[in-house]
Design a protein around this motif. Structure first.
Motif, PDB file in Angstrom:
ATOM      1  N   VAL A 136       0.834  -1.200   0.000  1.00  0.00           N
ATOM      2  CA  VAL A 136       0.000   0.000   0.000  1.00  0.00           C
ATOM      3  C   VAL A 136       0.873   1.255   0.000  1.00  0.00           C
ATOM      4  O   VAL A 136       0.613   2.202  -0.750  1.00  0.00           O
ATOM      5  CB  VAL A 136      -0.974  -0.014   1.198  1.00  0.00           C
ATOM      6  N   VAL A 137       1.907   1.268   0.824  1.00  0.00           N
ATOM      7  CA  VAL A 137       2.806   2.422   0.870  1.00  0.00           C
ATOM      8  C   VAL A 137       3.515   2.595  -0.474  1.00  0.00           C
ATOM      9  O   VAL A 137       3.632   3.716  -0.988  1.00  0.00           O
ATOM     10  CB  VAL A 137       3.827   2.281   2.024  1.00  0.00           C
ATOM     11  N   GLY A 138       3.970   1.530  -1.066  1.00  0.00           N
ATOM     12  CA  GLY A 138       4.649   1.610  -2.366  1.00  0.00           C
ATOM     13  C   GLY A 138       3.721   2.105  -3.463  1.00  0.00           C
ATOM     14  O   GLY A 138       4.111   2.929  -4.292  1.00  0.00           O
ATOM     15  N   THR A 139       2.491   1.622  -3.478  1.00  0.00           N
ATOM     16  CA  THR A 139       1.524   2.076  -4.477  1.00  0.00           C
ATOM     17  C   THR A 139       1.194   3.551  -4.270  1.00  0.00           C
ATOM     18  O   THR A 139       1.108   4.314  -5.239  1.00  0.00           O
ATOM     19  CB  THR A 139       0.240   1.224  -4.408  1.00  0.00           C
ATOM     20  N   GLY A 140       1.013   3.946  -3.025  1.00  0.00           N
ATOM     21  CA  GLY A 140       0.740   5.351  -2.728  1.00  0.00           C
ATOM     22  C   GLY A 140       1.872   6.253  -3.177  1.00  0.00           C
ATOM     23  O   GLY A 140       1.647   7.324  -3.757  1.00  0.00           O
ATOM     24  N   TYR A 141       3.101   5.829  -2.929  1.00  0.00           N
ATOM     25  CA  TYR A 141       4.257   6.623  -3.354  1.00  0.00           C
ATOM     26  C   TYR A 141       4.342   6.695  -4.874  1.00  0.00           C
ATOM     27  O   TYR A 141       4.688   7.733  -5.431  1.00  0.00           O
ATOM     28  CB  TYR A 141       5.552   6.066  -2.781  1.00  0.00           C
ATOM     29  N   ALA A 142       4.043   5.597  -5.553  1.00  0.00           N
ATOM     30  CA  ALA A 142       4.095   5.602  -7.017  1.00  0.00           C
ATOM     31  C   ALA A 142       3.053   6.559  -7.594  1.00  0.00           C
ATOM     32  O   ALA A 142       3.332   7.303  -8.535  1.00  0.00           O
ATOM     33  CB  ALA A 142       3.874   4.194  -7.555  1.00  0.00           C
ATOM     34  N   VAL A 143       1.850   6.582  -7.021  1.00  0.00           N
ATOM     35  CA  VAL A 143       0.811   7.494  -7.484  1.00  0.00           C
ATOM     36  C   VAL A 143       1.223   8.933  -7.203  1.00  0.00           C
ATOM     37  O   VAL A 143       1.093   9.816  -8.057  1.00  0.00           O
ATOM     38  CB  VAL A 143      -0.542   7.149  -6.825  1.00  0.00           C
ATOM     39  N   TYR A 144       1.721   9.198  -5.997  1.00  0.00           N
ATOM     40  CA  TYR A 144       2.181  10.548  -5.637  1.00  0.00           C
ATOM     41  C   TYR A 144       3.314  10.991  -6.549  1.00  0.00           C
ATOM     42  O   TYR A 144       3.336  12.121  -7.030  1.00  0.00           O
ATOM     43  CB  TYR A 144       2.630  10.569  -4.174  1.00  0.00           C
ATOM     44  N   SER A 145       4.263  10.109  -6.807  1.00  0.00           N
ATOM     45  CA  SER A 145       5.411  10.450  -7.636  1.00  0.00           C
ATOM     46  C   SER A 145       4.983  10.750  -9.067  1.00  0.00           C
ATOM     47  O   SER A 145       5.504  11.663  -9.696  1.00  0.00           O
ATOM     48  CB  SER A 145       6.416   9.296  -7.621  1.00  0.00           C
ATOM     49  N   ALA A 146       4.042   9.991  -9.595  1.00  0.00           N
ATOM     50  CA  ALA A 146       3.566  10.232 -10.958  1.00  0.00           C
ATOM     51  C   ALA A 146       2.805  11.550 -11.033  1.00  0.00           C
ATOM     52  O   ALA A 146       2.887  12.271 -12.029  1.00  0.00           O
ATOM     53  CB  ALA A 146       2.679   9.075 -11.405  1.00  0.00           C
ATOM     54  N   LYS A 147       2.084  11.864  -9.978  1.00  0.00           N
ATOM     55  CA  LYS A 147       1.307  13.106  -9.956  1.00  0.00           C
ATOM     56  C   LYS A 147       2.217  14.321  -9.852  1.00  0.00           C
ATOM     57  O   LYS A 147       1.957  15.356 -10.460  1.00  0.00           O
ATOM     58  CB  LYS A 147       0.347  13.067  -8.768  1.00  0.00           C
ATOM     59  N   GLU A 148       3.289  14.241  -9.083  1.00  0.00           N
ATOM     60  CA  GLU A 148       4.187  15.367  -8.842  1.00  0.00           C
ATOM     61  C   GLU A 148       5.364  15.424  -9.810  1.00  0.00           C
ATOM     62  O   GLU A 148       6.313  16.157  -9.587  1.00  0.00           O
ATOM     63  CB  GLU A 148       4.729  15.296  -7.405  1.00  0.00           C
ATOM     64  N   ASP A 149       5.303  14.663 -10.868  1.00  0.00           N
ATOM     65  CA  ASP A 149       6.397  14.629 -11.840  1.00  0.00           C
ATOM     66  C   ASP A 149       6.516  15.977 -12.537  1.00  0.00           C
ATOM     67  O   ASP A 149       5.522  16.575 -12.938  1.00  0.00           O
ATOM     68  CB  ASP A 149       6.131  13.525 -12.863  1.00  0.00           C
ATOM     69  N   ARG A 150       7.748  16.475 -12.682  1.00  0.00           N
ATOM     70  CA  ARG A 150       7.969  17.775 -13.311  1.00  0.00           C
ATOM     71  C   ARG A 150       7.858  17.703 -14.828  1.00  0.00           C
ATOM     72  O   ARG A 150       7.649  18.707 -15.484  1.00  0.00           O
ATOM     73  CB  ARG A 150       9.339  18.326 -12.930  1.00  0.00           C
ATOM     74  N   ILE A 151       8.033  16.544 -15.397  1.00  0.00           N
ATOM     75  CA  ILE A 151       7.991  16.404 -16.845  1.00  0.00           C
ATOM     76  C   ILE A 151       6.537  16.245 -17.266  1.00  0.00           C
ATOM     77  O   ILE A 151       5.858  15.305 -16.873  1.00  0.00           O
ATOM     78  CB  ILE A 151       8.814  15.194 -17.318  1.00  0.00           C
ATOM     79  N   ARG A 152       6.069  17.209 -18.049  1.00  0.00           N
ATOM     80  CA  ARG A 152       4.695  17.150 -18.540  1.00  0.00           C
ATOM     81  C   ARG A 152       4.740  16.989 -20.054  1.00  0.00           C
ATOM     82  O   ARG A 152       5.291  17.808 -20.768  1.00  0.00           O
ATOM     83  CB  ARG A 152       3.941  18.446 -18.214  1.00  0.00           C
TER      84      ARG A 152
END
Length: 91
Positions: free
Chosen positions: A71-87
């Motif tokens: 759960v923590v790993g999935t949450g971090y992956a979602v957060y990381s994808a959302k906060e990615d600087r590359i758009r």
């Protein structure tokens, strides 16, 4: 390097330096084994134990730990994808 090792290892593994013949057993050895198998042992005479009901994996401490890490790993992956600087389309 990988191709060289792959091509060199295949023929070496395929070749067998000395083919082995199947082991033949003597009739006396077979008779001893059959005689031992025919005599009942004390363990065979005892009544089989009832299997205890086991808990599900996710109800154990290890299962809960694994679930929490996932759960923590999935949450971090979602957060990381959302906060990615590359758009862009190809991110």
């Amino acid at each position: 390097m990988t191709a060289l090792l792959t091509l060199a290892a295949a023929p070496a593994m395929a070749a067998s330096p000395n083919p082995t013949t199947p082991v033949s057993f003597s009739s006396s050895a077979i008779a001893k084994i059959v005689a031992k198998a025919d005599t009942p042992t004390a363990a065979a005479k005892a009544a089989p134990k009832q299997a205890t009901p086991s808990k599900g994996f996710l109800k154990t401490r290890t299962g809960l730990l694994v679930l929490a890490v996932m759960v923590v790993g999935t949450g971090y992956a979602v957060y990381s994808a959302k906060e990615d600087r590359i758009r862009g389309i190809n991110r």
